[in-house]
Enzyme design. Structure first.
Site, PDB file in Angstrom:
ATOM      1  N   GLY A  18      42.816  35.961  32.082  1.00 30.05           N
ATOM      2  CA  GLY A  18      43.505  37.007  32.855  1.00 30.05           C
ATOM      3  C   GLY A  18      44.514  36.391  33.815  1.00 30.05           C
ATOM      4  O   GLY A  18      44.695  36.873  34.937  1.00 30.05           O
ATOM      5  N   GLY A  21      47.559  38.395  35.645  1.00 26.40           N
ATOM      6  CA  GLY A  21      47.284  39.488  36.582  1.00 26.40           C
ATOM      7  C   GLY A  21      47.701  39.160  38.013  1.00 26.40           C
ATOM      8  O   GLY A  21      48.197  38.068  38.305  1.00 26.40           O
ATOM      9  N   GLN A  22      47.489  40.131  38.897  1.00 26.86           N
ATOM     10  CA  GLN A  22      47.929  39.997  40.299  1.00 26.86           C
ATOM     11  C   GLN A  22      47.362  38.735  40.945  1.00 26.86           C
ATOM     12  O   GLN A  22      48.093  37.937  41.536  1.00 26.86           O
ATOM     13  CB  GLN A  22      47.484  41.235  41.104  1.00 26.86           C
ATOM     14  CG  GLN A  22      48.037  41.239  42.519  1.00 26.86           C
ATOM     15  CD  GLN A  22      47.195  42.030  43.500  1.00 26.86           C
ATOM     16  OE1 GLN A  22      46.119  42.532  43.162  1.00 26.86           O
ATOM     17  NE2 GLN A  22      47.677  42.162  44.712  1.00 26.86           N
ATOM     18  N   LEU A  23      46.055  38.536  40.823  1.00 28.28           N
ATOM     19  CA  LEU A  23      45.422  37.371  41.440  1.00 28.28           C
ATOM     20  C   LEU A  23      45.541  36.143  40.533  1.00 28.28           C
ATOM     21  O   LEU A  23      45.834  35.030  40.992  1.00 28.28           O
ATOM     22  CB  LEU A  23      43.941  37.695  41.691  1.00 28.28           C
ATOM     23  CG  LEU A  23      43.139  36.705  42.488  1.00 28.28           C
ATOM     24  CD1 LEU A  23      43.686  36.563  43.895  1.00 28.28           C
ATOM     25  CD2 LEU A  23      41.668  37.140  42.545  1.00 28.28           C
ATOM     26  N   ASP A  44      45.876  34.803  28.576  1.00 29.11           N
ATOM     27  CA  ASP A  44      45.900  36.268  28.742  1.00 29.11           C
ATOM     28  C   ASP A  44      46.196  36.875  27.373  1.00 29.11           C
ATOM     29  O   ASP A  44      46.378  36.139  26.395  1.00 29.11           O
ATOM     30  CB  ASP A  44      46.954  36.685  29.787  1.00 29.11           C
ATOM     31  CG  ASP A  44      46.510  37.936  30.555  1.00 29.11           C
ATOM     32  OD1 ASP A  44      46.146  38.921  29.886  1.00 29.11           O
ATOM     33  OD2 ASP A  44      46.500  37.905  31.798  1.00 29.11           O
ATOM     34  N   ASP A  59      41.948  36.949  23.910  1.00 22.49           N
ATOM     35  CA  ASP A  59      41.246  38.194  24.209  1.00 22.49           C
ATOM     36  C   ASP A  59      39.791  37.815  24.475  1.00 22.49           C
ATOM     37  O   ASP A  59      39.048  37.465  23.552  1.00 22.49           O
ATOM     38  CB  ASP A  59      41.368  39.137  22.999  1.00 22.49           C
ATOM     39  CG  ASP A  59      40.571  40.420  23.203  1.00 22.49           C
ATOM     40  OD1 ASP A  59      39.907  40.549  24.249  1.00 22.49           O
ATOM     41  OD2 ASP A  59      40.622  41.274  22.302  1.00 22.49           O
ATOM     42  N   TYR A 149      34.533  51.037  37.036  1.00 21.23           N
ATOM     43  CA  TYR A 149      34.879  49.666  37.428  1.00 21.23           C
ATOM     44  C   TYR A 149      33.807  49.106  38.374  1.00 21.23           C
ATOM     45  O   TYR A 149      33.301  47.992  38.189  1.00 21.23           O
ATOM     46  CB  TYR A 149      36.259  49.687  38.100  1.00 21.23           C
ATOM     47  CG  TYR A 149      36.672  48.450  38.847  1.00 21.23           C
ATOM     48  CD1 TYR A 149      36.946  47.253  38.190  1.00 21.23           C
ATOM     49  CD2 TYR A 149      36.842  48.486  40.242  1.00 21.23           C
ATOM     50  CE1 TYR A 149      37.361  46.131  38.888  1.00 21.23           C
ATOM     51  CE2 TYR A 149      37.257  47.374  40.941  1.00 21.23           C
ATOM     52  CZ  TYR A 149      37.508  46.198  40.273  1.00 21.23           C
ATOM     53  OH  TYR A 149      37.924  45.087  40.973  1.00 21.23           O
ATOM     54  N   LYS A 153      31.214  46.039  37.873  1.00 23.63           N
ATOM     55  CA  LYS A 153      31.168  44.877  38.786  1.00 23.63           C
ATOM     56  C   LYS A 153      29.748  44.673  39.331  1.00 23.63           C
ATOM     57  O   LYS A 153      29.287  43.536  39.460  1.00 23.63           O
ATOM     58  CB  LYS A 153      32.165  45.051  39.938  1.00 23.63           C
ATOM     59  CG  LYS A 153      33.624  44.867  39.525  1.00 23.63           C
ATOM     60  CD  LYS A 153      33.904  43.447  39.055  1.00 23.63           C
ATOM     61  CE  LYS A 153      35.337  43.221  38.635  1.00 23.63           C
ATOM     62  NZ  LYS A 153      35.556  41.920  37.985  1.00 23.63           N
TER      63      LYS A 153
HETATM   64  C1  AKB Z   1      40.980  48.212  43.152  1.00 24.89           C
HETATM   65  O1  AKB Z   1      41.570  48.894  44.007  1.00 24.89           O
HETATM   66  O2  AKB Z   1      40.444  48.682  42.142  1.00 24.89           O
HETATM   67  C2  AKB Z   1      40.862  46.721  43.383  1.00 24.89           C
HETATM   68  C3  AKB Z   1      39.578  46.385  44.065  1.00 24.89           C
HETATM   69  C4  AKB Z   1      39.371  46.756  45.475  1.00 24.89           C
HETATM   70  O3  AKB Z   1      38.727  45.808  43.464  1.00 24.89           O
HETATM   71  N1  AKB Z   1      41.970  46.261  44.134  1.00 24.89           N
END
Ligand code: AKB
Length: 324
Positions: A18, A21-23, A44, A59, A149, A153
């Site tokens: 990844g 991505g942003q990070l 990626d 992937d 999400y 996590k």
């Molecule tokens: C999101 O907003 O989904 C992420 C996070 C806080 O994990 N930036």
């Protein structure tokens, strides 16, 4: 200088999953600076030519592909940054669960069978839900996430702990707040507004905010997020006492407070509040995070506040605009 793994006398070689991505895109550069371009492989789904050094189209939901890349490059550590975030994830919950979990389980399993030294897994403040205290949410509390999400996590953190307890795999993890940086664009998160707002302000456009003015959320400046990640991954194993994921705090602010700070630099800046489904997600999350375990165990402390974050965001992004 490349780091040497003392036990196997193998040079540290990192795979970022990844990396576009942003990070991931910023972390790739930071790791390359730290241990050398040749020691960091970015990967990626597509090659967007963002990185120096070797890049693999990968992937991570494909176990064989992942194992081949890890074995082929003699990888010793994986930073697994690929995930579908909170807001985007709600449009297709089952696909989000599938991708987020499958990729993580493949990373953990490949790390186990290939006997890797270390794995980094980013968790999030999204693991918390309405039952947790909103103010200075502690490390140990109810985890009743309200987005797919967040559910992925929270489950992911437990899988990391499981692989550590059962197989001794040294998996380390942080519960990131919203990451704010000028280097890259976010995608699909609830905290993305805190980056978009700067781009609109600098283009003299009205910013339509999808959260309410008082939606206080935990955030962290990109430099701090990178610093925390590098620090967590470099301390001796014995210092890591939390094997699910560490709470990590930077600063907290509301859209109104951020807009007010921006107006100090751009007095004509206009913000209009049009809260949508993301407001409900924000309301389920903490307002501030208590990260005393991270501070105690591996010496974490953030360096940026709302004033410095705003100043740096505006000056770096306006320089980028000038060079376009
Ligand atoms: C999101 O907003 O989904 C992420 C996070 C806080 O994990 N930036």
């Amino acid at each position: 200088m490349a780091l040497i793994n003392k036990h196997k006398m193998k040079k540290t070689k990192i795979l970022l999953v990844g990396a576009n991505g942003q990070l991931g895109s910023v972390l790739t550069k930071a790791l390359q600076q730290k241990i050398g371009v040749a020691q960091v492989i970015s990967s990626d789904l597509q090659d967007k030519k963002l990185h120096r050094g070797a890049f693999e189209i990968l992937d991570a939901t494909n176990f064989d592909q992942l194992r081949k890349v890890v074995a082929g490059h003699q990888i010793t550590q994986i930073y697994h940054l690929a995930a579908i975030l909170s807001a985007k994830g709600e449009s297709d919950p089952l696909r989000t669960w599938d991708i987020n979990m499958k990729a993580l389980l493949n990373v953990l399993e490949v790390a186990r069978v290939e006997k890797l030294d270390r794995v980094f897994y980013p968790s999030s403040i999204a693991v918390f839900g309405s039952s947790a205290n909103k103010s200075f949410t502690p490390q140990q509390t109810f985890l009743n996430p309200e987005t797919v999400y967040g559910i992925s996590k929270a489950a992911g953190e437990n899988w990391c702990q499981y692989y550590y307890e059962r197989y001794g795999l040294d998996v380390r993890s942080l519960r990131y707040p919203g990451v704010v940086g000028y280097q890259s664009l976010p995608g699909g998160g609830t905290t993305d507004y805190a980056i978009d707002i700067f781009h609109k302000a600098l283009h003299s456009e009205t910013f339509y905010c999808f959260l309410k003015p008082d939606a206080r959320l935990p955030m962290i400046f990109m430099e701090d997020a990178i610093e925390a990640t590098l620090k967590l991954m470099s301390v001796p194993k014995a210092q890591i006492k939390t094997r699910t994921s560490y709470n990590l705090a930077g600063l907290s602010f509301t859209p109104h407070e951020l807009a007010t700070e921006i107006k100090k630099h751009i007095p004509d800046f206009k913000i209009v509040y049009e809260p949508d489904y993301r407001q409900k997600i924000a309301e389920s999350w903490p307002q501030e995070i208590d990260d005393k375990e991270a501070r105690r165990d591996w010496g974490w402390h953030p360096s940026y506040n709302l004033r410095s974050l705003t100043e740096i965001m505006l000056s770096e992004l306006s320089q980028k605009l000038e060079t376009v």
